[in-house]
Motif scaffolding. Structure first.
Motif, PDB file in Angstrom:
ATOM      1  N   PHE A   1       0.843  -1.206   0.000  1.00  0.00           N
ATOM      2  CA  PHE A   1       0.000   0.000   0.000  1.00  0.00           C
ATOM      3  C   PHE A   1       0.874   1.251   0.000  1.00  0.00           C
ATOM      4  CE2 PHE A   1      -2.474   3.330   1.975  1.00  0.00           C
ATOM      5  CZ  PHE A   1      -3.762   3.165   1.488  1.00  0.00           C
ATOM      6  N   ALA A   2       1.884   1.291   0.890  1.00  0.00           N
ATOM      7  CA  ALA A   2       2.748   2.466   1.002  1.00  0.00           C
ATOM      8  C   ALA A   2       3.610   2.644  -0.242  1.00  0.00           C
ATOM      9  CB  ALA A   2       3.626   2.341   2.248  1.00  0.00           C
ATOM     10  N   GLU A   3       4.134   1.557  -0.770  1.00  0.00           N
ATOM     11  CA  GLU A   3       4.976   1.652  -1.965  1.00  0.00           C
ATOM     12  C   GLU A   3       4.196   2.206  -3.146  1.00  0.00           C
ATOM     13  OE1 GLU A   3       8.204  -1.979  -1.300  1.00  0.00           O
ATOM     14  OE2 GLU A   3       6.282  -2.389  -2.289  1.00  0.00           O
ATOM     15  N   GLN A   4       2.967   1.704  -3.330  1.00  0.00           N
ATOM     16  CA  GLN A   4       2.174   2.176  -4.457  1.00  0.00           C
ATOM     17  C   GLN A   4       1.749   3.621  -4.265  1.00  0.00           C
ATOM     18  OE1 GLN A   4       1.889   0.340  -7.078  1.00  0.00           O
ATOM     19  NE2 GLN A   4       0.716   1.832  -8.257  1.00  0.00           N
ATOM     20  N   ALA A   5       1.436   3.997  -3.021  1.00  0.00           N
ATOM     21  CA  ALA A   5       1.055   5.392  -2.750  1.00  0.00           C
ATOM     22  C   ALA A   5       2.203   6.343  -3.065  1.00  0.00           C
ATOM     23  CB  ALA A   5       0.617   5.534  -1.297  1.00  0.00           C
ATOM     24  N   MET A   6       3.424   5.963  -2.695  1.00  0.00           N
ATOM     25  CA  MET A   6       4.587   6.810  -2.978  1.00  0.00           C
ATOM     26  C   MET A   6       4.902   6.832  -4.466  1.00  0.00           C
ATOM     27  SD  MET A   6       7.167   5.991   0.187  1.00  0.00           S
ATOM     28  CE  MET A   6       6.585   6.096   1.906  1.00  0.00           C
ATOM     29  N   ALA A   7       4.653   5.721  -5.166  1.00  0.00           N
ATOM     30  CA  ALA A   7       4.911   5.691  -6.599  1.00  0.00           C
ATOM     31  C   ALA A   7       3.983   6.635  -7.353  1.00  0.00           C
ATOM     32  CB  ALA A   7       4.748   4.259  -7.126  1.00  0.00           C
ATOM     33  N   GLU A   8       2.767   6.835  -6.842  1.00  0.00           N
ATOM     34  CA  GLU A   8       1.799   7.686  -7.512  1.00  0.00           C
ATOM     35  C   GLU A   8       1.823   9.125  -7.018  1.00  0.00           C
ATOM     36  OE1 GLU A   8      -2.018   5.924  -7.128  1.00  0.00           O
ATOM     37  OE2 GLU A   8      -1.533   4.181  -8.364  1.00  0.00           O
ATOM     38  N   ASN A   9       2.540   9.400  -5.942  1.00  0.00           N
ATOM     39  CA  ASN A   9       2.570  10.747  -5.367  1.00  0.00           C
ATOM     40  C   ASN A   9       4.017  11.110  -5.083  1.00  0.00           C
ATOM     41  OD1 ASN A   9       2.309  13.125  -3.953  1.00  0.00           O
ATOM     42  ND2 ASN A   9       0.844  12.330  -2.442  1.00  0.00           N
ATOM     43  N   ASN A  10       4.581  11.987  -5.885  1.00  0.00           N
ATOM     44  CA  ASN A  10       5.986  12.360  -5.731  1.00  0.00           C
ATOM     45  C   ASN A  10       6.252  13.148  -4.457  1.00  0.00           C
ATOM     46  OD1 ASN A  10       6.709  11.146  -8.176  1.00  0.00           O
ATOM     47  ND2 ASN A  10       6.257  13.000  -9.350  1.00  0.00           N
ATOM     48  N   ASN A  11       5.212  13.718  -3.861  1.00  0.00           N
ATOM     49  CA  ASN A  11       5.393  14.481  -2.630  1.00  0.00           C
ATOM     50  C   ASN A  11       5.318  13.610  -1.376  1.00  0.00           C
ATOM     51  OD1 ASN A  11       5.684  16.961  -3.962  1.00  0.00           O
ATOM     52  ND2 ASN A  11       3.473  17.279  -4.019  1.00  0.00           N
ATOM     53  N   LEU A  12       4.903  12.357  -1.533  1.00  0.00           N
ATOM     54  CA  LEU A  12       4.774  11.453  -0.390  1.00  0.00           C
ATOM     55  C   LEU A  12       6.097  10.712  -0.199  1.00  0.00           C
ATOM     56  CD1 LEU A  12       2.859  10.263   1.752  1.00  0.00           C
ATOM     57  CD2 LEU A  12       2.187   8.534   0.073  1.00  0.00           C
ATOM     58  N   HIS A  13       6.766  10.968   0.932  1.00  0.00           N
ATOM     59  CA  HIS A  13       8.116  10.442   1.146  1.00  0.00           C
ATOM     60  C   HIS A  13       8.213   9.458   2.302  1.00  0.00           C
ATOM     61  CE1 HIS A  13       9.963  13.318  -1.663  1.00  0.00           C
ATOM     62  NE2 HIS A  13       9.100  14.197  -1.184  1.00  0.00           N
ATOM     63  N   TRP A  14       7.240   9.467   3.241  1.00  0.00           N
ATOM     64  CA  TRP A  14       7.385   8.656   4.445  1.00  0.00           C
ATOM     65  C   TRP A  14       6.053   7.991   4.795  1.00  0.00           C
ATOM     66  CZ3 TRP A  14       8.167  13.962   4.322  1.00  0.00           C
ATOM     67  CH2 TRP A  14       9.505  14.367   4.164  1.00  0.00           C
ATOM     68  N   ALA A  15       6.144   6.945   5.596  1.00  0.00           N
ATOM     69  CA  ALA A  15       4.964   6.276   6.132  1.00  0.00           C
ATOM     70  C   ALA A  15       5.260   5.851   7.561  1.00  0.00           C
ATOM     71  CB  ALA A  15       4.584   5.069   5.283  1.00  0.00           C
TER      72      ALA A  15
ATOM     73  N   GLU B   1      12.543  -8.211  10.140  1.00  0.00           N
ATOM     74  CA  GLU B   1      13.500  -8.043   9.048  1.00  0.00           C
ATOM     75  C   GLU B   1      13.539  -9.274   8.154  1.00  0.00           C
ATOM     76  OE1 GLU B   1      15.887  -8.800  12.917  1.00  0.00           O
ATOM     77  OE2 GLU B   1      14.202  -7.561  12.249  1.00  0.00           O
ATOM     78  N   GLN B   2      13.250 -10.432   8.711  1.00  0.00           N
ATOM     79  CA  GLN B   2      13.211 -11.649   7.904  1.00  0.00           C
ATOM     80  C   GLN B   2      12.002 -11.648   6.971  1.00  0.00           C
ATOM     81  OE1 GLN B   2      13.693 -15.315  10.145  1.00  0.00           O
ATOM     82  NE2 GLN B   2      12.462 -16.466   8.660  1.00  0.00           N
ATOM     83  N   VAL B   3      10.864 -11.140   7.455  1.00  0.00           N
ATOM     84  CA  VAL B   3       9.654 -11.078   6.628  1.00  0.00           C
ATOM     85  C   VAL B   3       9.812 -10.044   5.517  1.00  0.00           C
ATOM     86  CG1 VAL B   3       7.181 -10.561   6.643  1.00  0.00           C
ATOM     87  CG2 VAL B   3       8.198 -11.856   8.522  1.00  0.00           C
ATOM     88  N   LEU B   4      10.433  -8.902   5.835  1.00  0.00           N
ATOM     89  CA  LEU B   4      10.537  -7.808   4.873  1.00  0.00           C
ATOM     90  C   LEU B   4      11.735  -7.941   3.946  1.00  0.00           C
ATOM     91  CD1 LEU B   4       9.601  -4.798   7.184  1.00  0.00           C
ATOM     92  CD2 LEU B   4       8.154  -5.927   5.500  1.00  0.00           C
ATOM     93  N   SER B   5      12.667  -8.815   4.264  1.00  0.00           N
ATOM     94  CA  SER B   5      13.882  -8.945   3.460  1.00  0.00           C
ATOM     95  C   SER B   5      13.545  -9.330   2.021  1.00  0.00           C
ATOM     96  CB  SER B   5      14.800 -10.002   4.085  1.00  0.00           C
ATOM     97  OG  SER B   5      15.960 -10.177   3.290  1.00  0.00           O
ATOM     98  N   GLY B   6      13.968  -8.488   1.090  1.00  0.00           N
ATOM     99  CA  GLY B   6      13.735  -8.743  -0.322  1.00  0.00           C
ATOM    100  C   GLY B   6      12.334  -8.443  -0.804  1.00  0.00           C
ATOM    101  N   LYS B   7      11.434  -8.027   0.098  1.00  0.00           N
ATOM    102  CA  LYS B   7      10.041  -7.767  -0.279  1.00  0.00           C
ATOM    103  C   LYS B   7       9.617  -6.334   0.007  1.00  0.00           C
ATOM    104  CE  LYS B   7       8.770 -12.575   0.639  1.00  0.00           C
ATOM    105  NZ  LYS B   7       7.912 -13.498   1.427  1.00  0.00           N
ATOM    106  N   CYS B   8      10.554  -5.512   0.440  1.00  0.00           N
ATOM    107  CA  CYS B   8      10.241  -4.116   0.760  1.00  0.00           C
ATOM    108  C   CYS B   8      11.298  -3.230   0.105  1.00  0.00           C
ATOM    109  CB  CYS B   8      10.219  -3.908   2.277  1.00  0.00           C
ATOM    110  SG  CYS B   8       9.902  -2.203   2.789  1.00  0.00           S
ATOM    111  N   SER B   9      10.871  -2.375  -0.797  1.00  0.00           N
ATOM    112  CA  SER B   9      11.796  -1.472  -1.481  1.00  0.00           C
ATOM    113  C   SER B   9      12.075  -0.206  -0.680  1.00  0.00           C
ATOM    114  CB  SER B   9      11.223  -1.090  -2.853  1.00  0.00           C
ATOM    115  OG  SER B   9      10.009  -0.349  -2.701  1.00  0.00           O
ATOM    116  N   LEU B  10      11.375  -0.024   0.436  1.00  0.00           N
ATOM    117  CA  LEU B  10      11.536   1.175   1.251  1.00  0.00           C
ATOM    118  C   LEU B  10      12.561   0.932   2.350  1.00  0.00           C
ATOM    119  CD1 LEU B  10       7.742   2.018   1.712  1.00  0.00           C
ATOM    120  CD2 LEU B  10       9.276   2.867  -0.073  1.00  0.00           C
TER     121      LEU B  10
END
Length: 490
Positions: free
Chosen positions: A336-350, A371-380
């Motif tokens: 959700f956060a990644e897609q929101a930031m991809a569509e809004n250049n002014n959105l930088h944090w969550a 960190e094990q769950v998010l490893s490799g699956k979170c671009s932020l």
């Protein structure tokens, strides 16, 4: 003895208010509380009482110089906070030096009345900068360098608290929870979990009276179609997740949900849009309330969300630990956060806060490390606010659910279920602009039992086994994180 504050208004403010246009009734305006109008400040030793220290006289003389007045001893302790909120809600943006002085005086009233954690040196520094010819900054914003006034720093706090849905002295507990939260300075974002209809009404009334906008999880007695929850942009953003939804699993059978509160006083971040997103993979009607806010006097925006992830070992779920659901729910928010930031250049944090039911410590751990769950699956870039600022002591803990300390449960289970996560764009800049400054791990909220009105005894309730137990604000402790934005536009 308690005090209230009479808001100070300069002649410039009075003229501005006199010519202020009428505001539409549909526009959000924080409710203001009327102050008591006592004419004189009693300073005699007889009125102070023989048992009081002489410093009380000095304190009251300072209040007199600032425009404060005493009130009846029969008034509650919340009057001091009410007066402080009145002063805060009366703050208006000003370009004149006199108005800045009045704003500083109101902040000094807050300092002298009840909260010495307010940074009084910051007020002195702001006045010193003014004398040196530097531009005045917005409320909560201070200069971080003596060479350039383009370096800005905005400090704020965010809290999460599972308030316990059980009908145990609900009104008293909710008032105490709100009191403790609202006493914390610069508290911009608050997330509550396990809000029943009754609890939601009580919390909503208290928080909106203090100037907060509230976003509630909808509670229904029948399946709630996804079309009635998500906006068109949400459905487009999450189309892949919605198509993979195994079945319409969003039922309000739990009877409680989340609430997100965003402070909307003068010079606070502006609420742009908000809503509720139900998780795809849940058996317990879980999801997150979210809001997108624009920083004051800037174009940057931040996404704030509060959640209540899948609970552990619910009987209707066959005693399942819920670990697989929690991992999927964490990744759903990341998507959700990644897609929101991809569509809004002014959105930088969550900021993602709430009762995550994440149990990855101790012998009873059922969840893998995040960190094990998010490893490799979170671009932020992501951080856990407590892990970022925890003490060096290896024995340091932050048990927000502590059966040994909290009389509401009185069991042996201890875990850090409630957390706040910070996500930022991976562009080399955003993660350096939002800083973790500290947490209240050494002073969690709601650790003391509640006192009754009769004979100064603690409130009690009967547990299912018939044993009497003391009442705390909740079976969880409130967790607060202190964060700060740092910008250098030079």
């Amino acid at each position: 003895m308690s005090f209230t504050v009479r808001p100070i208004q300069s002649r410039t403010q009075q003229n501005r208010l006199a010519h202020q246009p009428q505001v539409s009734s549909t526009q959000f305006i924080p409710r203001r509380h009327d102050s008591h109008d006592n004419n004189n400040l009693a300073t005699s030793n007889e009125q102070l009482g023989s048992g009081q220290h002489a410093s009380e006289l000095v304190r009251r003389q300072r209040l007199a110089a600032l425009g404060a007045s005493p009130i009846d001893n029969n008034d509650t302790r919340s009057n001091a906070r009410t007066g402080a909120m009145t002063a805060a809600s009366n703050c208006i943006s000003s370009e004149s030096g006199n108005d800045d002085e009045d704003e500083d005086d109101r902040a000094l009233q807050d300092y002298y009345l009840h909260d010495h954690n307010i940074a009084r040196p910051a007020l002195v520094k702001r006045r010193r900068n003014k004398r040196n010819g530097k531009r005045p900054l917005a409320a909560g914003v201070t200069s971080t360098g003596s060479q350039s006034c383009d370096a800005l720093f905005l400090e704020f706090q965010i809290a999460t608290w599972n308030v316990l849905f059980e009908p145990i002295h609900v009104s008293i507990r909710m008032k105490e929870i709100c009191r403790q939260v609202l006493e914390i300075p610069r508290m911009l974002f608050v997330g509550y979990q396990e809000c029943t209809d009754e609890i939601a009404v009580l919390l909503k009334r208290e928080m909106e009276a203090a100037g907060y906008a509230t976003i509630l999880q909808p509670l229904r007695a029948e399946p709630l179609p996804i079309d009635t929850i998500a906006t068109s942009s949400d459905k487009k953003r999450l189309s892949s997740l919605l198509q993979s939804r195994p079945s319409p699993s969003f039922f309000s059978d739990a009877g409680f949900g989340c609430m997100l509160c965003i402070r909307q006083l003068s010079k606070d971040p502006v609420l742009v849009r908000s809503g509720f997103y139900p998780y795809v993979y849940t058996y317990q009607s879980r999801g997150f309330c979210y809001a997108v806010c624009r920083l004051p006097n800037r174009v940057e925006e931040i996404l704030v969300a509060t959640t209540h992830m899948e609970s552990i070992g619910r009987a209707s779920d066959g005693g399942n630990s819920g670990s697989a659901q929690r991992a999927a729910q964490l990744l759903e928010f990341v998507a959700f956060a990644e897609q929101a930031m991809a569509e809004n250049n002014n959105l930088h944090w969550a900021l993602f806060t709430g009762d995550m039911n994440w149990n990855d410590v101790g012998r009873d751990a059922v969840d893998p490390p995040m960190e094990q769950v998010l490893s490799g699956k979170c671009s932020l870039v992501w951080k856990d606010t407590w892990l970022e600022t925890k003490p060096d002591d290896p024995k340091a803990t932050c048990y927000t659910y502590d059966g040994l300390r909290n009389p509401m449960r009185n069991n042996q289970w201890r875990s850090r279920l409630d957390r706040t996560l910070l996500f930022a764009r991976n562009d080399g800049t955003a993660d350096k602009q939002l800083l973790c400054l500290g947490t209240n791990s050494d002073k969690l909220l709601g650790t003391r039992t509640l006192m009754g009105n009769a004979n100064n005894c603690c409130l009690t309730f009967l547990k299912p086994g018939g044993n009497e137990s003391a009442v705390a604000p909740s079976d969880h402790f409130g967790f607060v994180s202190r964060l700060g934005f740092e910008f250098d536009d030079s």
